[in-house]
Design an enzyme around this catalytic site. Sequence first.
Site, mmCIF file in Angstrom:
data_model
loop_
_atom_site.group_PDB
_atom_site.id
_atom_site.type_symbol
_atom_site.label_atom_id
_atom_site.label_comp_id
_atom_site.label_asym_id
_atom_site.label_seq_id
_atom_site.Cartn_x
_atom_site.Cartn_y
_atom_site.Cartn_z
ATOM 1 N N SER A 12 13.346 43.020 -19.824
ATOM 2 C CA SER A 12 11.904 42.773 -19.837
ATOM 3 C C SER A 12 11.385 43.126 -21.220
ATOM 4 O O SER A 12 11.880 42.595 -22.217
ATOM 5 C CB SER A 12 11.219 43.578 -18.734
ATOM 6 O OG SER A 12 9.837 43.301 -18.687
ATOM 7 N N HIS A 39 12.053 38.539 -18.730
ATOM 8 C CA HIS A 39 10.660 38.285 -18.361
ATOM 9 C C HIS A 39 9.952 37.611 -19.527
ATOM 10 O O HIS A 39 9.839 38.184 -20.617
ATOM 11 C CB HIS A 39 9.954 39.592 -18.010
ATOM 12 C CG HIS A 39 10.484 40.242 -16.773
ATOM 13 N ND1 HIS A 39 10.207 41.553 -16.441
ATOM 14 C CD2 HIS A 39 11.273 39.774 -15.771
ATOM 15 C CE1 HIS A 39 10.798 41.852 -15.300
ATOM 16 N NE2 HIS A 39 11.457 40.785 -14.875
ATOM 17 N N ASP A 130 11.836 46.084 -11.763
ATOM 18 C CA ASP A 130 12.588 44.871 -11.436
ATOM 19 C C ASP A 130 14.044 45.070 -11.859
ATOM 20 O O ASP A 130 14.333 45.642 -12.906
ATOM 21 C CB ASP A 130 11.986 43.667 -12.173
ATOM 22 C CG ASP A 130 12.566 42.346 -11.666
ATOM 23 O OD1 ASP A 130 13.039 42.306 -10.517
ATOM 24 O OD2 ASP A 130 12.527 41.352 -12.420
#
Length: 339
Positions: A12, A39, A130
């Site tokens: 991310s 992401h 996540d």
Amino acid sequence: MDKRDILAIGASAGGITALRRLFAAMPRDVTATVFVVQHIGATHSVLPVLLSRAGWLPAFHPEDGEPVREGWIHVAPPDHHLLVKDGCALVRRGARENRCRPAIDPLFRSVAVAYGVRAVGLILTGTLDDGTAGLRAVKRCGGLTLVQDPDDAEWPDMPRNAMRHVSVDACAPLSDLPALLGRLLNEPSGPPMPVPDDIAMEARVPENEFDAAPELTAAVGKPSTLSCPDCGGNLVEIEDGALLRFRCKVGHAYGPATLAESHRESIEQAIWVALRTHQDRAIMFRRLAERAREHGHPTVEANWTRSAQEAERTVAMLKEVLSKQGQELAGSLAGEGED
């Protein structure tokens, strides 16, 4: 015996730099079939170009239903989950998981089901949680689990949260990961392991895209009294070892850190609405008091003035709450950085 030749990576915040450094330093005599979720924004991505330029393996955004390419890096396209099933890539624009699309958990879960002991899962730098549930799925299906050392990561939340809930096989700084992966990839993988039923069922949820089957969600969790921040539906609680997760019947899913952040943002939004409303009320009451004074109605003027003062006190209180929320968030982030 199969080789360990599948690498799934989730990243991310700070991930693009980490991925490029990782792939640039990978041993050139090591190959694997690689799946990456970073992401990213919802409209455009040049990540395959950047990763190809790193010089290890060619990278691309797969099309839905396209056969998996051995020795290539499959990069999740913008605003779509990347999954794998029966030797093909699945590209799905279903419900967000952990407020992300693409999300790491759906990819890792599908890789765990499809490849089992052949898979290596790696979590790099990023915020919130996540990838934690997905890495647990890789571990439970017999794959190896790795994380970037949180002290080495630009954003330590994702690897740290993964380590809290997964007994990872290795935790290493980014500079050590290429050599580590070079040793692990293409080693014998060990005997196959059965896929746990709950992982297999949950892997099917994002495959269905807009027609997520509620019975799948009900089968892997139990009803809670909480509502989904994205759609308002009921959330079920999923007890994933010590990790408590949440999912709604249309497919939105949350780890605990992501759900808490969603609630914090909802609360802040509600306070801002209340602040704006009470500011408007104070302005209106002051205007009505002024009109009453102009028309010689002192009693009415006094009533409207009291109402304006009450609204102004509420405005001051709401401003203080917003200020404290910001201070608490900053303190929380600082504390996580020192953990």
